[in-house]
Write a protein that holds these residues in place. Sequence first.
Motif, PDB file in Angstrom:
ATOM      1  N   SER A  44       0.809  -1.219   0.000  1.00  0.00           N
ATOM      2  CA  SER A  44       0.000   0.000   0.000  1.00  0.00           C
ATOM      3  C   SER A  44       0.842   1.270   0.000  1.00  0.00           C
ATOM      4  O   SER A  44       0.355   2.341  -0.343  1.00  0.00           O
ATOM      5  CB  SER A  44      -0.934   0.025   1.220  1.00  0.00           C
ATOM      6  N   GLY A  45       2.114   1.163   0.402  1.00  0.00           N
ATOM      7  CA  GLY A  45       2.947   2.356   0.436  1.00  0.00           C
ATOM      8  C   GLY A  45       4.399   2.040   0.713  1.00  0.00           C
ATOM      9  O   GLY A  45       4.719   1.013   1.331  1.00  0.00           O
ATOM     10  N   VAL A  46       5.283   2.915   0.231  1.00  0.00           N
ATOM     11  CA  VAL A  46       6.721   2.780   0.458  1.00  0.00           C
ATOM     12  C   VAL A  46       7.255   4.127   0.935  1.00  0.00           C
ATOM     13  O   VAL A  46       7.061   5.146   0.276  1.00  0.00           O
ATOM     14  CB  VAL A  46       7.462   2.365  -0.840  1.00  0.00           C
ATOM     15  N   LYS A  47       7.903   4.128   2.097  1.00  0.00           N
ATOM     16  CA  LYS A  47       8.448   5.367   2.655  1.00  0.00           C
ATOM     17  C   LYS A  47       9.939   5.212   2.896  1.00  0.00           C
ATOM     18  O   LYS A  47      10.390   4.200   3.425  1.00  0.00           O
ATOM     19  CB  LYS A  47       7.744   5.725   3.969  1.00  0.00           C
ATOM     20  N   ALA A  48      10.695   6.234   2.515  1.00  0.00           N
ATOM     21  CA  ALA A  48      12.143   6.209   2.719  1.00  0.00           C
ATOM     22  C   ALA A  48      12.477   6.640   4.133  1.00  0.00           C
ATOM     23  O   ALA A  48      11.816   7.502   4.711  1.00  0.00           O
ATOM     24  CB  ALA A  48      12.826   7.129   1.721  1.00  0.00           C
ATOM     25  N   ARG A  49      13.479   6.012   4.719  1.00  0.00           N
ATOM     26  CA  ARG A  49      13.989   6.371   6.030  1.00  0.00           C
ATOM     27  C   ARG A  49      15.488   6.613   5.924  1.00  0.00           C
ATOM     28  O   ARG A  49      16.157   6.061   5.061  1.00  0.00           O
ATOM     29  CB  ARG A  49      13.725   5.251   7.052  1.00  0.00           C
ATOM     30  N   THR A  50      16.017   7.437   6.803  1.00  0.00           N
ATOM     31  CA  THR A  50      17.437   7.738   6.774  1.00  0.00           C
ATOM     32  C   THR A  50      18.253   6.512   7.173  1.00  0.00           C
ATOM     33  O   THR A  50      18.030   5.921   8.234  1.00  0.00           O
ATOM     34  CB  THR A  50      17.771   8.898   7.736  1.00  0.00           C
ATOM     35  N   GLY A  51      19.181   6.114   6.322  1.00  0.00           N
ATOM     36  CA  GLY A  51      20.017   4.960   6.625  1.00  0.00           C
ATOM     37  C   GLY A  51      21.112   5.321   7.615  1.00  0.00           C
ATOM     38  O   GLY A  51      21.585   6.466   7.661  1.00  0.00           O
ATOM     39  N   GLU A  52      21.492   4.351   8.448  1.00  0.00           N
ATOM     40  CA  GLU A  52      22.523   4.593   9.452  1.00  0.00           C
ATOM     41  C   GLU A  52      23.932   4.436   8.883  1.00  0.00           C
ATOM     42  O   GLU A  52      24.897   4.896   9.478  1.00  0.00           O
ATOM     43  CB  GLU A  52      22.332   3.624  10.632  1.00  0.00           C
ATOM     44  N   VAL A  53      24.060   3.780   7.747  1.00  0.00           N
ATOM     45  CA  VAL A  53      25.365   3.529   7.133  1.00  0.00           C
ATOM     46  C   VAL A  53      25.415   4.219   5.772  1.00  0.00           C
ATOM     47  O   VAL A  53      24.472   4.126   4.983  1.00  0.00           O
ATOM     48  CB  VAL A  53      25.617   2.015   6.974  1.00  0.00           C
ATOM     49  N   LYS A  54      26.506   4.890   5.496  1.00  0.00           N
ATOM     50  CA  LYS A  54      26.677   5.574   4.215  1.00  0.00           C
ATOM     51  C   LYS A  54      26.642   4.555   3.079  1.00  0.00           C
ATOM     52  O   LYS A  54      27.245   3.496   3.145  1.00  0.00           O
ATOM     53  CB  LYS A  54      28.009   6.336   4.197  1.00  0.00           C
ATOM     54  N   GLY A  55      25.933   4.909   2.001  1.00  0.00           N
ATOM     55  CA  GLY A  55      25.816   4.019   0.860  1.00  0.00           C
ATOM     56  C   GLY A  55      24.690   3.008   0.973  1.00  0.00           C
ATOM     57  O   GLY A  55      24.522   2.155   0.092  1.00  0.00           O
ATOM     58  N   GLU A  56      23.895   3.102   2.059  1.00  0.00           N
ATOM     59  CA  GLU A  56      22.746   2.213   2.235  1.00  0.00           C
ATOM     60  C   GLU A  56      21.471   3.043   2.323  1.00  0.00           C
ATOM     61  O   GLU A  56      21.480   4.144   2.881  1.00  0.00           O
ATOM     62  CB  GLU A  56      22.893   1.363   3.506  1.00  0.00           C
ATOM     63  N   SER A  57      20.389   2.525   1.792  1.00  0.00           N
ATOM     64  CA  SER A  57      19.089   3.198   1.851  1.00  0.00           C
ATOM     65  C   SER A  57      18.080   2.274   2.539  1.00  0.00           C
ATOM     66  O   SER A  57      18.074   1.066   2.299  1.00  0.00           O
ATOM     67  CB  SER A  57      18.596   3.541   0.442  1.00  0.00           C
ATOM     68  N   VAL A  58      17.243   2.869   3.392  1.00  0.00           N
ATOM     69  CA  VAL A  58      16.264   2.097   4.163  1.00  0.00           C
ATOM     70  C   VAL A  58      14.858   2.542   3.786  1.00  0.00           C
ATOM     71  O   VAL A  58      14.568   3.735   3.710  1.00  0.00           O
ATOM     72  CB  VAL A  58      16.483   2.280   5.680  1.00  0.00           C
ATOM     73  N   TYR A  59      13.971   1.566   3.574  1.00  0.00           N
ATOM     74  CA  TYR A  59      12.585   1.845   3.206  1.00  0.00           C
ATOM     75  C   TYR A  59      11.639   1.029   4.079  1.00  0.00           C
ATOM     76  O   TYR A  59      11.923  -0.122   4.421  1.00  0.00           O
ATOM     77  CB  TYR A  59      12.344   1.499   1.721  1.00  0.00           C
ATOM     78  N   TRP A  60      10.523   1.663   4.423  1.00  0.00           N
ATOM     79  CA  TRP A  60       9.457   0.982   5.168  1.00  0.00           C
ATOM     80  C   TRP A  60       8.335   0.681   4.197  1.00  0.00           C
ATOM     81  O   TRP A  60       7.784   1.595   3.569  1.00  0.00           O
ATOM     82  CB  TRP A  60       8.953   1.842   6.323  1.00  0.00           C
ATOM     83  N   VAL A  61       8.001  -0.594   4.065  1.00  0.00           N
ATOM     84  CA  VAL A  61       6.961  -1.029   3.140  1.00  0.00           C
ATOM     85  C   VAL A  61       5.711  -1.406   3.939  1.00  0.00           C
ATOM     86  O   VAL A  61       5.763  -2.276   4.819  1.00  0.00           O
ATOM     87  CB  VAL A  61       7.437  -2.236   2.304  1.00  0.00           C
ATOM     88  N   GLU A  81      17.096  -6.155  -9.818  1.00  0.00           N
ATOM     89  CA  GLU A  81      18.544  -5.993  -9.683  1.00  0.00           C
ATOM     90  C   GLU A  81      18.908  -5.003  -8.569  1.00  0.00           C
ATOM     91  O   GLU A  81      19.799  -4.181  -8.703  1.00  0.00           O
ATOM     92  CB  GLU A  81      19.156  -5.537 -11.018  1.00  0.00           C
ATOM     93  N   LEU A  82      18.202  -5.139  -7.455  1.00  0.00           N
ATOM     94  CA  LEU A  82      18.550  -4.375  -6.260  1.00  0.00           C
ATOM     95  C   LEU A  82      19.449  -5.239  -5.373  1.00  0.00           C
ATOM     96  O   LEU A  82      19.220  -6.446  -5.250  1.00  0.00           O
ATOM     97  CB  LEU A  82      17.292  -3.983  -5.467  1.00  0.00           C
ATOM     98  N   THR A  83      20.459  -4.622  -4.778  1.00  0.00           N
ATOM     99  CA  THR A  83      21.312  -5.354  -3.841  1.00  0.00           C
ATOM    100  C   THR A  83      20.680  -5.275  -2.459  1.00  0.00           C
ATOM    101  O   THR A  83      20.752  -4.244  -1.782  1.00  0.00           O
ATOM    102  CB  THR A  83      22.735  -4.760  -3.812  1.00  0.00           C
ATOM    103  N   LEU A  84      20.035  -6.357  -2.069  1.00  0.00           N
ATOM    104  CA  LEU A  84      19.287  -6.389  -0.806  1.00  0.00           C
ATOM    105  C   LEU A  84      20.230  -6.686   0.351  1.00  0.00           C
ATOM    106  O   LEU A  84      20.859  -7.737   0.399  1.00  0.00           O
ATOM    107  CB  LEU A  84      18.196  -7.459  -0.888  1.00  0.00           C
ATOM    108  N   LEU A  85      20.329  -5.736   1.291  1.00  0.00           N
ATOM    109  CA  LEU A  85      21.221  -5.902   2.451  1.00  0.00           C
ATOM    110  C   LEU A  85      20.467  -6.327   3.711  1.00  0.00           C
ATOM    111  O   LEU A  85      21.066  -6.856   4.653  1.00  0.00           O
ATOM    112  CB  LEU A  85      21.973  -4.597   2.723  1.00  0.00           C
ATOM    113  N   GLY A  86      19.173  -6.066   3.744  1.00  0.00           N
ATOM    114  CA  GLY A  86      18.400  -6.416   4.929  1.00  0.00           C
ATOM    115  C   GLY A  86      16.913  -6.428   4.629  1.00  0.00           C
ATOM    116  O   GLY A  86      16.422  -5.640   3.815  1.00  0.00           O
ATOM    117  N   LEU A  87      16.202  -7.358   5.277  1.00  0.00           N
ATOM    118  CA  LEU A  87      14.741  -7.457   5.128  1.00  0.00           C
ATOM    119  C   LEU A  87      14.176  -7.941   6.452  1.00  0.00           C
ATOM    120  O   LEU A  87      14.477  -9.040   6.910  1.00  0.00           O
ATOM    121  CB  LEU A  87      14.381  -8.427   4.003  1.00  0.00           C
ATOM    122  N   GLU A  88      13.379  -7.092   7.084  1.00  0.00           N
ATOM    123  CA  GLU A  88      12.882  -7.396   8.431  1.00  0.00           C
ATOM    124  C   GLU A  88      11.398  -7.096   8.520  1.00  0.00           C
ATOM    125  O   GLU A  88      10.922  -6.085   8.004  1.00  0.00           O
ATOM    126  CB  GLU A  88      13.645  -6.555   9.459  1.00  0.00           C
TER     127      GLU A  88
END
Length: 364
Positions: free
Chosen positions: A254-271, A291-298
């Motif tokens: 229903s929605g995707v929101k960007a959040r500030t990543g704690e590590v440089k070069g990483e992007s965090v999103y809330w789905v 072709e996204l490099t997935l670093l984390g999924l929680e």
Amino acid sequence: MSDVMIEARNLTKTYGSMDALKDVSFDVHKGEVVGFLGPNGAGKTTTMKILTCFIAPSGGSAKVDGRDIWDDPMGVRESIGYLPESTPLYTEMLVLEYLEFIAKMRGFKGIEIRKRIKKAVEQTSLGDVIAKEIRALSKGFKQRVGLAQALIHEPSVLILDEPMSGLDPNQAAEIRELIKDIGRERTVVLSTHDLAEVQVTCDRVLIISQGRLVADDTPDELRERTGKAQFVVTVKGDDDKKVRDVLGAIGGVSGVKARTGEVKGESVYWVSPKGTEDLRAPIFQAAVKGELTLLGLERRSEGLDQVFRDLTTGTAEPTKKAKKSSKKASKTSKKEKNDTGKERPVAKAEAAEDSEASAGSEEE
């Protein structure tokens, strides 16, 4: 032998045209610490007063440690240790004098009084203040004295109404640990507004709203059953548009929101999902395909505070266990009526009880 220590069936309480309780049913088992939650006026204190035989219900029944509130009210009182929100203390007394008074009121005599006091003092860590006046104690120690009086007759069930009310964080932590220790040996029902306390202290949660039971689950089950989860996705890089397009195209999102990543070069999103479906597999598959490099999924469940608001404002339906308890109680009630040929007598409210009709709701 059954391990059910509290059995409430279709408890109803009316004050004139106002329903304080409406067919409330639940069980509490031996060794459980159960949190009893609800907004002000929901019926928490009314339920506790019925279980402790302080007031009679207008309908329904309850048993405490196998003793019926109608047939054996004195036996129920013997089985319960009760700490009301306003701790019942005679502040001009010494702690020892007060506990001696309570022990005598409970019918103990001679050496038995000393034995009971010694055990209660050890359980509540009151040894250092036993010779002090109660009015000289801190709020935390006054609560400990209140707990000691509730424990002095070694009850099988403890009912505590807002035991952490007015305590600072350190005092609350001490009382919380004390309640958890007590809960290893006894059944504890804890009424509180503090959701954080429930999550760390209680094995189960009962939520009441507008006189009806709307939830009966563990804290984790409650979040899973009622709250919508969100999914935290961490990807490498900062191509915001590409990530949003990939994640937003997943069915059920229903929605995707960007959040500030704690590590440089990483992007965090809330789905956010449209429903309660677990989207971790679809997110993983979409990330690979896009072709996204997935670093984390929680997967993160909704907080208990939001679940509480949803249940008590009508946003969410009562949980399945709460509905099941209500149906089971109704069947039991009908069977009892058929077996006896008549219903339980409806309580006649005493004059003192009627005078507190409006207060009975306000103080909850």
